[in-house]
Structure formats: structure tokens, C-alpha cells
Design a protein around this motif. Structure first.
Motif, PDB file in Angstrom:
ATOM      1  N   GLN A 180       0.827  -1.208   0.000  1.00 27.74           N
ATOM      2  CA  GLN A 180       0.000   0.000   0.000  1.00 27.74           C
ATOM      3  C   GLN A 180       0.863   1.262   0.000  1.00 27.74           C
ATOM      4  N   GLY A 181       1.966   1.243   0.733  1.00 27.95           N
ATOM      5  CA  GLY A 181       2.870   2.390   0.716  1.00 27.95           C
ATOM      6  C   GLY A 181       3.397   2.669  -0.675  1.00 27.95           C
ATOM      7  N   ALA A 182       3.772   1.618  -1.376  1.00 25.71           N
ATOM      8  CA  ALA A 182       4.309   1.779  -2.730  1.00 25.71           C
ATOM      9  C   ALA A 182       3.244   2.296  -3.694  1.00 25.71           C
ATOM     10  N   ILE A 183       2.033   1.765  -3.594  1.00 29.82           N
ATOM     11  CA  ILE A 183       0.936   2.206  -4.454  1.00 29.82           C
ATOM     12  C   ILE A 183       0.605   3.674  -4.186  1.00 29.82           C
ATOM     13  N   LEU A 184       0.574   4.040  -2.919  1.00 27.00           N
ATOM     14  CA  LEU A 184       0.240   5.420  -2.569  1.00 27.00           C
ATOM     15  C   LEU A 184       1.315   6.397  -3.025  1.00 27.00           C
ATOM     16  N   ARG A 185       2.562   5.969  -3.043  1.00 24.30           N
ATOM     17  CA  ARG A 185       3.624   6.840  -3.582  1.00 24.30           C
ATOM     18  C   ARG A 185       3.378   7.126  -5.053  1.00 24.30           C
ATOM     19  N   VAL A 186       2.993   6.110  -5.810  1.00 27.13           N
ATOM     20  CA  VAL A 186       2.690   6.307  -7.227  1.00 27.13           C
ATOM     21  C   VAL A 186       1.530   7.285  -7.385  1.00 27.13           C
ATOM     22  N   LYS A 187       0.471   7.061  -6.616  1.00 31.37           N
ATOM     23  CA  LYS A 187      -0.723   7.880  -6.770  1.00 31.37           C
ATOM     24  C   LYS A 187      -0.520   9.310  -6.282  1.00 31.37           C
ATOM     25  N   LEU A 188       0.306   9.494  -5.252  1.00 35.22           N
ATOM     26  CA  LEU A 188       0.547  10.841  -4.742  1.00 35.22           C
ATOM     27  C   LEU A 188       1.109  11.751  -5.830  1.00 35.22           C
ATOM     28  N   ALA A 189       1.930  11.193  -6.703  1.00 36.02           N
ATOM     29  CA  ALA A 189       2.509  11.987  -7.792  1.00 36.02           C
ATOM     30  C   ALA A 189       1.449  12.493  -8.769  1.00 36.02           C
ATOM     31  N   HIS A 190       0.284  11.855  -8.786  1.00 36.78           N
ATOM     32  CA  HIS A 190      -0.804  12.251  -9.684  1.00 36.78           C
ATOM     33  C   HIS A 190      -1.891  13.059  -8.974  1.00 36.78           C
ATOM     34  N   LEU A 191      -1.792  13.178  -7.651  1.00 31.64           N
ATOM     35  CA  LEU A 191      -2.914  13.714  -6.884  1.00 31.64           C
ATOM     36  C   LEU A 191      -3.304  15.129  -7.286  1.00 31.64           C
ATOM     37  N   GLU A 192      -2.338  16.002  -7.528  1.00 35.16           N
ATOM     38  CA  GLU A 192      -2.693  17.377  -7.885  1.00 35.16           C
ATOM     39  C   GLU A 192      -3.429  17.448  -9.216  1.00 35.16           C
ATOM     40  N   ASP A 193      -2.999  16.664 -10.185  1.00 35.92           N
ATOM     41  CA  ASP A 193      -3.711  16.641 -11.469  1.00 35.92           C
ATOM     42  C   ASP A 193      -5.129  16.116 -11.281  1.00 35.92           C
ATOM     43  N   TRP A 194      -5.272  15.062 -10.497  1.00 36.50           N
ATOM     44  CA  TRP A 194      -6.600  14.509 -10.240  1.00 36.50           C
ATOM     45  C   TRP A 194      -7.474  15.521  -9.498  1.00 36.50           C
ATOM     46  N   THR A 195      -6.877  16.234  -8.564  1.00 36.22           N
ATOM     47  CA  THR A 195      -7.638  17.223  -7.799  1.00 36.22           C
ATOM     48  C   THR A 195      -8.145  18.338  -8.696  1.00 36.22           C
ATOM     49  N   GLU A 196      -7.296  18.818  -9.584  1.00 36.40           N
ATOM     50  CA  GLU A 196      -7.730  19.883 -10.483  1.00 36.40           C
ATOM     51  C   GLU A 196      -8.809  19.397 -11.443  1.00 36.40           C
ATOM     52  N   ALA A 197      -8.761  18.124 -11.832  1.00 33.43           N
ATOM     53  CA  ALA A 197      -9.826  17.567 -12.666  1.00 33.43           C
ATOM     54  C   ALA A 197     -11.144  17.533 -11.884  1.00 33.43           C
ATOM     55  N   ARG A 198     -11.087  17.127 -10.635  1.00 31.52           N
ATOM     56  CA  ARG A 198     -12.290  17.129  -9.794  1.00 31.52           C
ATOM     57  C   ARG A 198     -12.855  18.549  -9.671  1.00 31.52           C
ATOM     58  N   ARG A 199     -11.976  19.493  -9.427  1.00 28.98           N
ATOM     59  CA  ARG A 199     -12.415  20.872  -9.241  1.00 28.98           C
ATOM     60  C   ARG A 199     -13.050  21.427 -10.528  1.00 28.98           C
ATOM     61  N   ALA A 200     -12.501  21.039 -11.663  1.00 25.88           N
ATOM     62  CA  ALA A 200     -13.079  21.475 -12.941  1.00 25.88           C
ATOM     63  C   ALA A 200     -14.477  20.880 -13.127  1.00 25.88           C
ATOM     64  N   HIS A 201     -14.634  19.599 -12.802  1.00 26.63           N
ATOM     65  CA  HIS A 201     -15.956  18.979 -12.898  1.00 26.63           C
ATOM     66  C   HIS A 201     -16.937  19.669 -11.952  1.00 26.63           C
ATOM     67  N   ALA A 202     -16.468  19.983 -10.740  1.00 26.94           N
ATOM     68  CA  ALA A 202     -17.340  20.638  -9.762  1.00 26.94           C
ATOM     69  C   ALA A 202     -17.778  22.020 -10.253  1.00 26.94           C
ATOM     70  N   ARG A 203     -16.852  22.759 -10.838  1.00 29.30           N
ATOM     71  CA  ARG A 203     -17.219  24.083 -11.375  1.00 29.30           C
ATOM     72  C   ARG A 203     -18.279  23.950 -12.461  1.00 29.30           C
ATOM     73  N   ARG A 204     -18.140  22.922 -13.299  1.00 30.85           N
ATOM     74  CA  ARG A 204     -19.110  22.726 -14.377  1.00 30.85           C
ATOM     75  C   ARG A 204     -20.471  22.346 -13.808  1.00 30.85           C
ATOM     76  N   TYR A 205     -20.483  21.432 -12.854  1.00 34.18           N
ATOM     77  CA  TYR A 205     -21.736  21.084 -12.188  1.00 34.18           C
ATOM     78  C   TYR A 205     -22.407  22.337 -11.617  1.00 34.18           C
ATOM     79  N   THR A 206     -21.628  23.125 -10.911  1.00 33.83           N
ATOM     80  CA  THR A 206     -22.169  24.307 -10.239  1.00 33.83           C
ATOM     81  C   THR A 206     -22.742  25.293 -11.252  1.00 33.83           C
ATOM     82  N   ALA A 207     -22.021  25.494 -12.348  1.00 30.50           N
ATOM     83  CA  ALA A 207     -22.509  26.415 -13.383  1.00 30.50           C
ATOM     84  C   ALA A 207     -23.817  25.923 -13.986  1.00 30.50           C
ATOM     85  N   LEU A 208     -23.936  24.615 -14.182  1.00 31.66           N
ATOM     86  CA  LEU A 208     -25.122  24.067 -14.835  1.00 31.66           C
ATOM     87  C   LEU A 208     -26.322  23.954 -13.908  1.00 31.66           C
TER      88      LEU A 208
END
Length: 368
Positions: free
Chosen positions: A234-262
Motif C-alpha cells: 500500500q505504501g508503494a501504491i500510494l507513492r505512485v498515486k501521490l505523484a498524480h494527486l494534484e492533477d486529479w484534484t484539479e480535474a475534480r475541481r473542474a468537474h465541480a465548477r461545471r456542475y455548479t454552473a449548470l
């Protein structure tokens, strides 16, 4: 079908990295704790802006150990909120302490700091605000009360990886911050996982000992501890995913903005609000509707999955009937429990999927 979340899609995008990390641990023979877990601790502490991180087996364990390490025990009280996953209260009960609830704010569904003073007694030993759905509670107000009463704060950040309050990351403001890496979280393991962050070296050391049978050294047990260690895989998997977390977070935030606008113009569907000075990471995009069940059925009929987070507040759960609460004690939490519905949100969603969910929700709002 549009799922509430899609873990298979996430894995498909980083499969080679995950597979290599897992095989590396299998080859190393370090299956419990080990260097991959230690490296993840360093990297996640740096991500949160804290000095230390202690990886454990679940977010509940992180909360439990943080409270124990702060000296919470039988006969004590810990103030938290009733509108949260039951694990928040469970961790308090594990120490022998009693959960004392304050209601949440209507706008954010996080701890209402204005009610804190009235909840604090001579037995209060900690305050546990919950950064619900990915948005941090009002930490300035909470910390002000905590300082006046000389009570430590443990941030339940299990849904708030990377969330911010006035430029500070979740987990970095209180005495400790606790995270869950349950698979569906913004940063999720391929199994169970959790972690506590802190800046106090003594607090971090106590949590490290407590997670590993209270050992100072192998077979030298300075305190009664637990088997709460994180697996190396699990530590090794989480290290891999942590490197992607900011990109994933910004994708979530973009989806949320679109939901909110609509959905902002809907007569009955109320969208969540990101407070000024806070970075909402949208672990969950939770709308509110007076006809929550009608909306849920209508979306299901269109092949759209939704979730309920959380339909029964903790103070009304049968398991916590011993606390003596009844309906009406925490009206804001109870109203939220009746109305909140979680819409699909995950980084791999397409813009077309977001727009379809919003269109169906808005149609039901007008028709239903």
C-alpha cells in the motif's frame, strides 16, 4: 451507465506504474512498513506541509492513535460533529472517551465554531473538526476557541487530501491531522490505509510506537499498543498515486465548477459552496434537494449512480443510542441527512458525462 466513481478507469491510466511498484515490494520482501512506507511518509508530510507523518492501516486507526497520543482516555470528552461518517465517533469511543457533538454550519456542513464554547467542559480533552466532502472547516475560529481553552485539535481530514484553508493544507493546522486512503478517497490505496501528520516530534514518536505494539525497540514495549501498521504494497501504491494527486484534484475541481454552473439556476437542487480562502477538493459533490429520493430514483432510471453521505447522523445511529440523543438535537445535521445526495465525480469523468448528469438532475428538479 455513469458510475458514482470509477476505480478501474483510474487503474487503467497508471497501470504500468502501479504494477511495477507492487512487484518491487514483492521482490524486496518488505511487506509490512519498510522503505516504501517510510518514503511515502516523508513525501506525504512534505505534501501537507508538516514535519512528520505516521502511516497506519486505516483512517480510523489514525484518529484513534492521534487521540491516544494526546492523552485522551476513559472519562474524557472529545467534541466533534454528528454529520460525519461513524468512524469519527468510533475512534473517540475506542479511547474510552465520550463524543460530545456540536452541530454543523448550514452552508458548509462543517463544524459550527460558534457552538464550541458551550460544548466544552472540564472533561474536554480534544476537538475533532471534520473537513467534510473535501472542504476544510473554519479553522481560524476553531483554533481560537481551542487556544483559549488550551485544548488540542485533531483534524479529521479523511476526505480532504490537498484541501486548503488560507494557503495551509489540511492536517497542518491542528496538533495532528488524520487521513484515510480507503480506495474511493481522492488518494486511495488498493485496499485499506491511513496516516496521521504532526509537527511535534514527541507526538509523532508516540503514534509510531502505538501503531507497532508500543515498541521502542523490537520486543521492548514501553506502552500498550496496537497492530496498526501499513503494508508495504500500500505504501508503494500510494507513492505512485501521490505523484498524480494534484492533477486529479484539479480535474475534480473542474468537474465541480461545471456542475455548479449548470445547476445553479435549479429551483430545488442546491449546489455546494466553496468558501472564500478555502480550496475544496471535492471528494464528494453533494447537492441538496427537498425531494432527495425522487431525484435519486430519476437519475437511477437514466443509468446514473448516486450516493448518500450520510443519511443518518451519528447521534441518531442505534450504535450510539447510549449517548442519549434524539431527533431534533442537531437540526442542521438532521436536515442535511434528509436532503444531501452525492453526484458522480472522479477525475476520469468526461465533460459530456458531467453535463448529462447535470441535465438529468435539472430536468427532475423542474418536472419532479
Amino acid at each position: 451507465m455513469i458510475p458514482l466513481l470509477d476505480l478501474k478507469a483510474q487503474y487503467a491510466g497508471i497501470r504500468q506504474e502501479i504494477d511495477a511498484a507492487v512487484l518491487g515490494v514483492l521482490a524486496s520482501g518488505q511487506y509490512v512498513l519498510g522503505e516504501e512506507v517510510a518514503a511515502f511518509e516523508r513525501e506525504f508530510a512534505a505534501y501537507c506541509g508538516t514535519r512528520y507523518a505516521v502511516a497506519v492501516n486505516t483512517g480510523t486507526s489514525a484518529l484513534h492513535l492521534a487521540l491516544l497520543a494526546l492523552g485522551v482516555g476513559p472519562g474524557d470528552e472529545v467534541v466533534t460533529v454528528p454529520f460525519t461518517f461513524v468512524a469519527t465517533a468510533a475512534a473517540i469511543c475506542y479511547t474510552g472517551a465520550r463524543p460530545v457533538f456540536v452541530d454543523v454550519e448550514p452552508a458548509t456542513l462543517t463544524m459550527d465554531a460558534r457552538q464550541l464554547d458551550a460544548a466544552i467542559t472540564e472533561r474536554t480533552r480534544a476537538i475533532v473538526p471534520v473537513h467534510l466532502y473535501g472542504q476544510m472547516a473554519d479553522m481560524d475560529a476553531i483554533m481560537d476557541v481551542a487556544r483559549r481553552h488550551d485544548i488540542p485539535v485533531v483534524e479529521d481530514a479523511c476526505q480532504a487530501h490537498g484541501a486548503e484553508y488560507k494557503g495551509r493544507r489540511a492536517g497542518s493546522i491542528g496538533a495532528a491531522g488524520c487521513f484515510s486512503f480507503y480506495p474511493g478517497k481522492n488518494l486511495g490505496a488498493c485496499g485499506e490505509g491511513g496516516l496521521a501528520v504532526a509537527n511535534d516530534p514527541e507526538l509523532a514518536d508516540r503514534m509510531r510506537m502505538l501503531r507497532d505494539w508500543g515498541q521502542e525497540q523490537r520486543y521492548q514495549h514501553a506502552m500498550k499498543g496496537f497492530n496498526y501498521r501499513m503494508d508495504g504494497i500500500q505504501g508503494a501504491i500510494l507513492r505512485v498515486k501521490l505523484a498524480h494527486l494534484e492533477d486529479w484534484t484539479e480535474a475534480r475541481r473542474a468537474h465541480a465548477r461545471r456542475y455548479t454552473a449548470l445547476l445553479s439556476g435549479s429551483p430545488t437542487v442546491k449546489v455546494p459552496r466553496e468558501e472564500a480562502g478555502r480550496r475544496h477538493v471535492y471528494h464528494i459533490y453533494a447537492v441538496r434537494s427537498p425531494d432527495r429520493e425522487g431525484l435519486r430514483r430519476a437519475l437511477a432510471a437514466e443509468g446514473i449512480q448516486t450516493g448518500l453521505h450520510y443519511p443518518i447522523p451519528v447521534h441518531l445511529q442505534k450504535a450510539h443510542a447510549d449517548l442519549g440523543h434524539r431527533a431534533g438535537d442537531f437540526s442542521v445535521s438532521e436536515a442535511a441527512a434528509r436532503e444531501v445526495l452525492s453526484l458522480p465525480i472522479y477525475p476520469e469523468m468526461t465533460a459530456a458525462q458531467v453535463e448529462r448528469v447535470a441535465a438529468m438532475a435539472e430536468m427532475e428538479a423542474y418536472v419532479g
